[in-house]
Design a protein around this motif. Sequence first.
Motif, PDB file in Angstrom:
ATOM      1  N   LEU A 123       0.155  13.053   1.596  1.00  0.00           N
ATOM      2  CA  LEU A 123      -0.251  12.098   0.565  1.00  0.00           C
ATOM      3  C   LEU A 123       0.027  10.683   1.062  1.00  0.00           C
ATOM      4  O   LEU A 123       0.988  10.464   1.810  1.00  0.00           O
ATOM      5  CB  LEU A 123       0.540  12.318  -0.723  1.00  0.00           C
ATOM      6  N   SER A 124      -0.788   9.740   0.632  1.00  0.00           N
ATOM      7  CA  SER A 124      -0.489   8.347   0.975  1.00  0.00           C
ATOM      8  C   SER A 124      -0.911   7.431  -0.171  1.00  0.00           C
ATOM      9  O   SER A 124      -1.642   7.845  -1.078  1.00  0.00           O
ATOM     10  CB  SER A 124      -1.211   7.934   2.263  1.00  0.00           C
ATOM     11  N   ASP A 125      -0.428   6.197  -0.118  1.00  0.00           N
ATOM     12  CA  ASP A 125      -0.853   5.132  -1.032  1.00  0.00           C
ATOM     13  C   ASP A 125      -0.706   5.541  -2.496  1.00  0.00           C
ATOM     14  O   ASP A 125      -1.655   5.477  -3.281  1.00  0.00           O
ATOM     15  CB  ASP A 125      -2.283   4.712  -0.703  1.00  0.00           C
ATOM     16  N   ILE A 126       0.496   5.916  -2.844  1.00  0.00           N
ATOM     17  CA  ILE A 126       0.812   6.318  -4.218  1.00  0.00           C
ATOM     18  C   ILE A 126       0.862   5.095  -5.131  1.00  0.00           C
ATOM     19  O   ILE A 126       0.446   5.148  -6.287  1.00  0.00           O
ATOM     20  CB  ILE A 126       2.159   7.077  -4.234  1.00  0.00           C
ATOM     21  N   HIS A 127       1.382   4.003  -4.612  1.00  0.00           N
ATOM     22  CA  HIS A 127       1.380   2.703  -5.302  1.00  0.00           C
ATOM     23  C   HIS A 127       1.922   2.783  -6.731  1.00  0.00           C
ATOM     24  O   HIS A 127       1.330   2.228  -7.658  1.00  0.00           O
ATOM     25  CB  HIS A 127      -0.023   2.103  -5.306  1.00  0.00           C
ATOM     26  N   GLY A 128       3.033   3.476  -6.899  1.00  0.00           N
ATOM     27  CA  GLY A 128       3.708   3.480  -8.196  1.00  0.00           C
ATOM     28  C   GLY A 128       2.999   4.249  -9.291  1.00  0.00           C
ATOM     29  O   GLY A 128       3.417   4.196 -10.453  1.00  0.00           O
ATOM     30  N   GLU A 129       1.934   4.983  -8.961  1.00  0.00           N
ATOM     31  CA  GLU A 129       1.192   5.752  -9.969  1.00  0.00           C
ATOM     32  C   GLU A 129       1.859   7.115 -10.140  1.00  0.00           C
ATOM     33  O   GLU A 129       1.395   8.130  -9.613  1.00  0.00           O
ATOM     34  CB  GLU A 129      -0.277   5.899  -9.547  1.00  0.00           C
TER      35      GLU A 129
END
Length: 640
Positions: free
Chosen positions: A39-45
């Motif tokens: 997984l990548s780029d979760i950005h606080g979601e």
Amino acid sequence: MEQYKRILLKEFDSKQKVITELINLEAILNLPKGTELYLSDIHGEFEAFDYILRTCAGNLNEKINDCFGEELGKAEKDKLTLLIAYPQEVLNDDSLYPLKDKNWYGRIIQNLFTLLAFVAAKYTRSKVRKALPPQYTYIMEELLYTDRNLPDNNIYFETIQNYLIDLGEANAFILALSKVIRQLIIDHLHIVGDIFDRGAAADKVMNELMAYHSVDIQWGNHDIIWMGAFFGSKECLLTLLRIAARYGYLYDIERAYGLNLRPLVLFAEKTYSENAKFKPNLGKRSDSYAPKEILQLEKVHQALAIIQFKLESQLIQRRPEFDMAQNVTLDKIDYWEESILVGGKKHFLANTCFQTINPQKPEELTDEEEEVVATLLDSFQHSLQLKSHISFLMKKGSMYKIYNNHLLFHGCIPLGESGDFEPLQINEIRYTGKELLDFFEYHIRESSKNPDIQDDFSTDLIWYCWNGKLSPLFGKDKMTTLERYFIEDKETHIEKENPYFSYRNSAKICKLILEEFGLVSEDSRIVNGHTPVKTLKGESPIRGEGMLFVIDGGLCEAYQKKTGTAGYSLLNNSYGFQIVTHQPFQNVQKMIEEALDLSSLKRVIEHVRERTLIKSTTIGQSLIEQQQELSVLLHEFYDY
């Protein structure tokens, strides 16, 4: 070496123990490898991230289908998927299962053990035991390994099960059992960067990662500014706070990490006025903010931006070796007519908020700004919650990772126009390729040792890692933040991507990069995040003729209009890779009420010639080394 041998002898003090362990290792080495999730780029979601973990990126639904076949109908299998993914919510709600009597509990527990046996089949009993919760280990092992096809065994199973229900432990037992199933479906998790920023709940994401059974992290550019800030970089701190103000979650991180924003808010309220350019982008959260709160954020946003630009101007002057003198900074503005030259063309500025700027020394902070920055940095560095999160990032994280012959990194390997590795030159030394990433990692770790020193080379280099031309985490020629705020001509907003992002479509270049990191197997692949895949424009997450995967499909709400999806994830099991496409996450209650299908769209990328066994993995290599050491020890027992 002798000391290590003494440690081995202490644990394996007899020939029989050594033989038993050798047999155990040989058995493990010949089992199929576990499933990895990238997984990548979760950005606080957090909720969308949590959904992917709970559904095992669609693998949970698939395992239930494989396990039960025609024995259960689609509706029952979908409900079972939802129960395992969100057991607490389903057990507390009567929408899916209105009648939760003893028979229902008995049937559910039996189905859960049937599935547990199915997903545990490729693991040793020892590994399964380690996955079981301590309070239920004995009971779960008894029920898991009881053959219910035998009459007496079935009675035994039902006796234990019924007594558990009678004692009122069924709900807690189902919660624990569901977690074990999910853990065995996804054996290891890779986070390929960008846990922080954009979304409001990065702290919850970090807490979940810290509780996860097996994980590694490749730092992203948004992670690095949080790390840099904690290690003393004021520039990184003001950047992450400005982004938080811009996207309306500044007060969320204040609560999560116990930051002292009061001096900042008071200063902004007193100094700045309404400025529509700095109005926060609240998205779906706009209804939860009163107009007064939005205006306050607007003012705070301006204060943070101006302080950030001042500090960055100071750093660029302090570090000529970074070769960033051409960047648009406050000292290049004509404050008399509020204009600036960009690329030889004059642009008049709009939306300005230069109340605290001294035109003779535009990079100089006022006394109040100095106090605001000092307070922010002190509260940031003394947050116990943040300290635990940054420590975890340092322990589990790195600039890149080689795992099972695959190369994982967040952004890029800087390339020149010709496709060769482009060098970063610092004090007559040139760094390229793998050496460049090692150079950044060394200084990040050096900076972490001295968080009280705020403008040393290592700490300043972390800020360069955020937005420098040859940063492997940024991958553009410049960051045009100041231009986007104050110049209306969008030509000045362009950030030119490094040639890497075009060249990664070439299998030849992907092979060159893999070889740079010592990976020569034809089965090796590169996994990237960082750049959203614009599916609506026909982009694919598969590049380089299948040699590279880009798995940032847009988990963050802010990107989804461009991407058309809610993110990609990548699965790798013993049969090869699968790309998983996710749709925007709604909410748990809606899933329960509508009994939504929790499967995800999967695309099988490859079928390996032979099923991958543990002996061919990174963990397998470690086990083979243990096996070799034990073989030497065994010979000593025979010699004795």
